[in-house]
Design a protein around this motif. Structure first.
Motif, short mmCIF file in Angstrom:
data_model
loop_
_atom_site.label_atom_id
_atom_site.label_comp_id
_atom_site.label_asym_id
_atom_site.label_seq_id
_atom_site.Cartn_x
_atom_site.Cartn_y
_atom_site.Cartn_z
N PRO A 311 5.62 28.20 19.82
CA PRO A 311 5.93 27.12 20.76
C PRO A 311 5.31 25.79 20.34
CG PRO A 311 5.33 29.10 21.96
CD PRO A 311 5.01 29.35 20.52
N ALA A 312 4.08 25.83 19.79
CA ALA A 312 3.43 24.60 19.35
C ALA A 312 4.18 23.97 18.18
CB ALA A 312 1.98 24.89 18.95
N ALA A 313 4.61 24.81 17.23
CA ALA A 313 5.36 24.29 16.08
C ALA A 313 6.70 23.71 16.53
CB ALA A 313 5.58 25.40 15.06
N LYS A 314 7.33 24.35 17.50
CA LYS A 314 8.59 23.84 18.04
C LYS A 314 8.39 22.50 18.72
CE LYS A 314 12.06 26.75 17.35
NZ LYS A 314 13.38 26.35 16.79
N LYS A 315 7.17 22.21 19.13
CA LYS A 315 6.84 20.95 19.79
C LYS A 315 6.43 19.89 18.77
CE LYS A 315 4.78 19.69 24.20
NZ LYS A 315 3.90 20.12 25.32
N GLN A 343 8.28 26.06 8.12
CA GLN A 343 7.87 24.88 7.35
C GLN A 343 6.78 24.08 8.04
OE1 GLN A 343 9.06 24.40 4.22
NE2 GLN A 343 10.10 26.37 4.60
N LYS A 344 6.51 24.40 9.32
CA LYS A 344 5.53 23.64 10.09
C LYS A 344 4.24 24.41 10.31
CE LYS A 344 9.20 21.31 12.71
NZ LYS A 344 9.75 21.06 14.07
N VAL A 345 4.17 25.64 9.80
CA VAL A 345 3.01 26.50 10.06
C VAL A 345 2.41 26.99 8.75
CG1 VAL A 345 2.18 28.57 11.22
CG2 VAL A 345 4.06 27.26 12.23
N LYS A 346 1.11 26.85 8.62
CA LYS A 346 0.38 27.43 7.49
C LYS A 346 -0.31 28.69 8.00
CE LYS A 346 -0.40 23.07 5.05
NZ LYS A 346 -1.42 22.15 4.46
N VAL A 347 -0.03 29.81 7.35
CA VAL A 347 -0.48 31.11 7.84
C VAL A 347 -1.55 31.70 6.92
CG1 VAL A 347 0.26 33.42 8.52
CG2 VAL A 347 1.81 31.49 8.85
N TYR A 348 -2.61 32.26 7.53
CA TYR A 348 -3.73 32.82 6.79
C TYR A 348 -4.02 34.23 7.28
CZ TYR A 348 -4.48 27.90 5.61
OH TYR A 348 -4.31 26.61 5.18
N ASN A 349 -4.61 35.03 6.38
CA ASN A 349 -5.00 36.41 6.71
C ASN A 349 -6.50 36.55 6.40
OD1 ASN A 349 -4.26 39.68 5.29
ND2 ASN A 349 -4.98 39.16 7.32
N LEU A 350 -7.34 35.93 7.26
CA LEU A 350 -8.77 35.86 7.03
C LEU A 350 -9.54 36.33 8.25
CD1 LEU A 350 -8.88 32.25 5.49
CD2 LEU A 350 -9.00 34.40 4.22
N ASP A 351 -10.81 36.63 8.05
CA ASP A 351 -11.71 36.82 9.18
C ASP A 351 -11.84 35.50 9.93
OD1 ASP A 351 -14.05 38.41 10.50
OD2 ASP A 351 -14.89 36.45 9.96
N GLY A 352 -12.02 35.55 11.23
CA GLY A 352 -12.07 34.33 12.03
C GLY A 352 -13.12 33.34 11.57
N LYS A 353 -14.31 33.83 11.23
CA LYS A 353 -15.37 32.93 10.77
C LYS A 353 -15.00 32.27 9.46
CE LYS A 353 -20.31 32.88 9.68
NZ LYS A 353 -21.56 33.69 9.57
N ASP A 354 -14.41 33.06 8.55
CA ASP A 354 -14.00 32.49 7.26
C ASP A 354 -12.90 31.45 7.45
OD1 ASP A 354 -15.81 34.14 6.01
OD2 ASP A 354 -14.34 35.71 5.60
N PHE A 355 -12.01 31.67 8.39
CA PHE A 355 -10.95 30.71 8.67
C PHE A 355 -11.53 29.40 9.21
CE2 PHE A 355 -7.76 29.16 11.89
CZ PHE A 355 -6.82 28.69 10.97
N LEU A 356 -12.52 29.50 10.12
CA LEU A 356 -13.12 28.30 10.70
C LEU A 356 -13.91 27.52 9.65
CD1 LEU A 356 -14.31 29.79 14.11
CD2 LEU A 356 -12.57 28.03 13.81
N GLN A 357 -14.66 28.24 8.82
CA GLN A 357 -15.51 27.55 7.86
C GLN A 357 -14.78 27.21 6.56
OE1 GLN A 357 -18.92 30.16 7.50
NE2 GLN A 357 -19.89 29.27 9.33
#
Length: 506
Positions: A311-315, A343-357
């Motif tokens: 929904p956010a990407a659609k917005k 095309q509007k979303v970058k997707v990751y497969n990481l641990d939450g802490k690794d994604f934030l840092q």
């Protein structure tokens, strides 16, 4: 002496005898007669009864029978569903009418007509091909004066006799609602499961211990009584593993867990046995989406299969989505393509802490650098992992270098948590503040999402990350200027309400 008779009816089939009861009144003076002796029986006549119904010129008032439309008591304790055991006969009052006036009459007999799902209110008259029988409500029409004045006037205008007839109606398993079936089967006084979460063609139940002996029957009833449901499953452990899915048992129906869901006009496909999906969060997904404006940046730390992301990407927001579960990551990528926002979303497969840092830190540096500080869009971080999300707030501590940006540009966090405290909003504020090392009492709002279990609430705390937390050495700089780590005049711009807001989302 004048003698007359009337007929009294004993309803609901407890007796098939019509009692002809006579009153006598003498025209000659008589001594006073006790009231109990004024009514004398002058005759008992057994009336021949037709196969389905018999006439009732006048009907005596009767008690309401709460079990009239309940399954037979003989099904109590059934663990393997036997649909034929639910057959029973009930006596229904009916009105004989001509078929050409049925439509006109039904509009004016809404009060009197039977309102029972699955039962036709108008049936053919077995003795008259040009006639019809209108089913009436036995709770209202088995009385001495069944019709109201306006109804009687209409019957007179249409030349319809107000004489009520009784009809022996056969009820079967198909005529009972799921909660009626289960209430009749389970032990008396025990909770009845009639609700479930629907995920496409799957009914997801959370059965209690006393319901487990009946689990396969319950599953089959859920399938029978809910069109489109072809599989019923029961959760057999809590969501306490790394990937937020749970073990489940198929109670009845097919074992296919590949499902399709439509939520808030967006489509999602996934394997329900391997990812997390909760249809009760639909309103919460919409609430967060409505806070976003086109051009905003959204980081979803625990994105699942994409209910916040798409929904956010659609917005027209810029979206960075992450999930540690490889299956969630796979279906997140799939659903972004399915909804044409890949095309509007970058997707990751990481641990939450690794994604934030990692990716989050890199993008925040770009978003908050001096040349970008005139931007008008906002940065949001969604952390929907209620059991553990608060623990990941520590990743924001000293995440950025350099001079801080203006307070209104600081990232806005929406962090979900559970609370069993008597004051859940204050509890969540204290949990988050303890991890961040900064008080959030004056600069956060708390939203009550839903009641998860008795004395357990799911909440969302929303706040802007204090600059003293987000930037290295900022706390020491503030101490040197003898200023508090959180300045209320700055946070008020983003959160004008100084008190905690708790809004129920049902």
């Amino acid at each position: 002496m004048i003698v007359f008779c009337r007929i009294l009816w004993r309803p609901f089939g407890f007796s098939r005898i019509l009692l002809k009861v006579g009153h006598w009144i003498s025209t000659e003076p008589k001594p006073p007669i006790p009231p109990a002796q004024k009514l004398r029986t002058c005759a008992l006549v057994l009336e021949g009864q037709r196969k389905h119904f018999s006439t009732m010129p006048e009907v005596e008032a009767c008690r309401r029978d709460p079990e009239l439309f309940s399954p037979p008591s003989s099904v109590r304790g059934m663990t393997e569903l036997d649909r034929t055991a639910f057959t029973k006969m009930v006596t229904i009052p009916v009105l004989k009418v001509r078929k050409e006036i049925v439509s006109q009459l039904m509009r004016s007999l809404k009060r009197a007509a039977l309102q029972r799902p699955g039962i036709k209110r108008v049936i053919e008259d077995p003795e008259d091909e040009d006639g019809r029988l209108i089913m009436l409500d036995p709770y209202k029409m088995f009385s001495s004066d069944p019709f109201e004045k306006a109804e009687l006037n209409l019957l007179k205008q249409l030349d319809v006799s107000p004489q009520i007839t009784r009809y022996n109606l056969e009820l079967t398993y198909e005529n009972f609602k799921s909660e009626e079936v289960l209430k009749a089967v389970l032990p008396e006084g025990q909770d009845v499961t009639s609700g479930f979460s629907r995920i496409g063609h799957i009914a997801h139940l959370n059965l209690r211990d006393h319901q487990l002996p009946f689990k396969h029957l319950i599953g089959q009833v859920m399938i029978d009584k809910n069109p489109g449901i072809t599989s019923a499953v029961n959760k057999i452990n809590n969501i306490d593993n790394t990937y937020r899915n749970f073990q489940m048992e198929v109670l009845s129906g097919e074992e296919n867990m590949m499902t399709k869901v439509r939520e808030n006009n967006y489509n999602y496909e996934f394997d329900f046995s391997k990812v997390y999906w909760n249809p009760r969060l639909s309103t919460e997904h919409s609430r967060i989406t409505e806070l976003l404006r086109p051009g905003d940046v959204l980081f979803d730390v625990f994105a699942g299969v994409g209910p916040f992301v798409i929904p956010a990407a659609k917005k027209n927001c810029t979206v960075f989505a992450n999930d540690l579960n490889p299956e969630s990551h796979k279906w997140l990528v799939h659903n972004c393509k399915l909804n044409k926002v890949d095309q509007k979303v970058k997707v990751y497969n990481l641990d939450g802490k690794d994604f934030l840092q990692g990716p989050v830190r890199e993008e925040l540096v770009r978003q908050l650098e001096p040349l970008s500080r005139e931007r008008k869009h906002s940065v949001h971080v969604v952390m929907n992992l209620p059991a553990k999300a608060v623990e990941f707030l520590g990743a924001f501590k000293s995440l950025l270098d350099g001079p801080p940006c203006r307070s209104e540009q600081l990232p806005i966090v929406h962090c979900y948590s559970f609370s069993k405290d008597a004051h859940p909003a204050e509890d969540v504020q204290q949990q988050a503040g303890a991890v961040l090392g900064a008080s959030l009492e004056a600069c956060s709002s708390v939203h009550l999402v839903r009641n998860v279990a008795p004395n357990k609430e799911m909440l969302c705390i929303t706040f802007q990350i204090p600059a003293a937390v987000l930037y290295k050495n900022q706390a020491r700089n503030l101490e040197n200027r003898e200023e508090p780590p959180l300045k209320r005049q700055k946070t008020e711009k983003a959160f004008p309400e100084e008190k905690i807001q708790i809004a129920a989302d049902i």
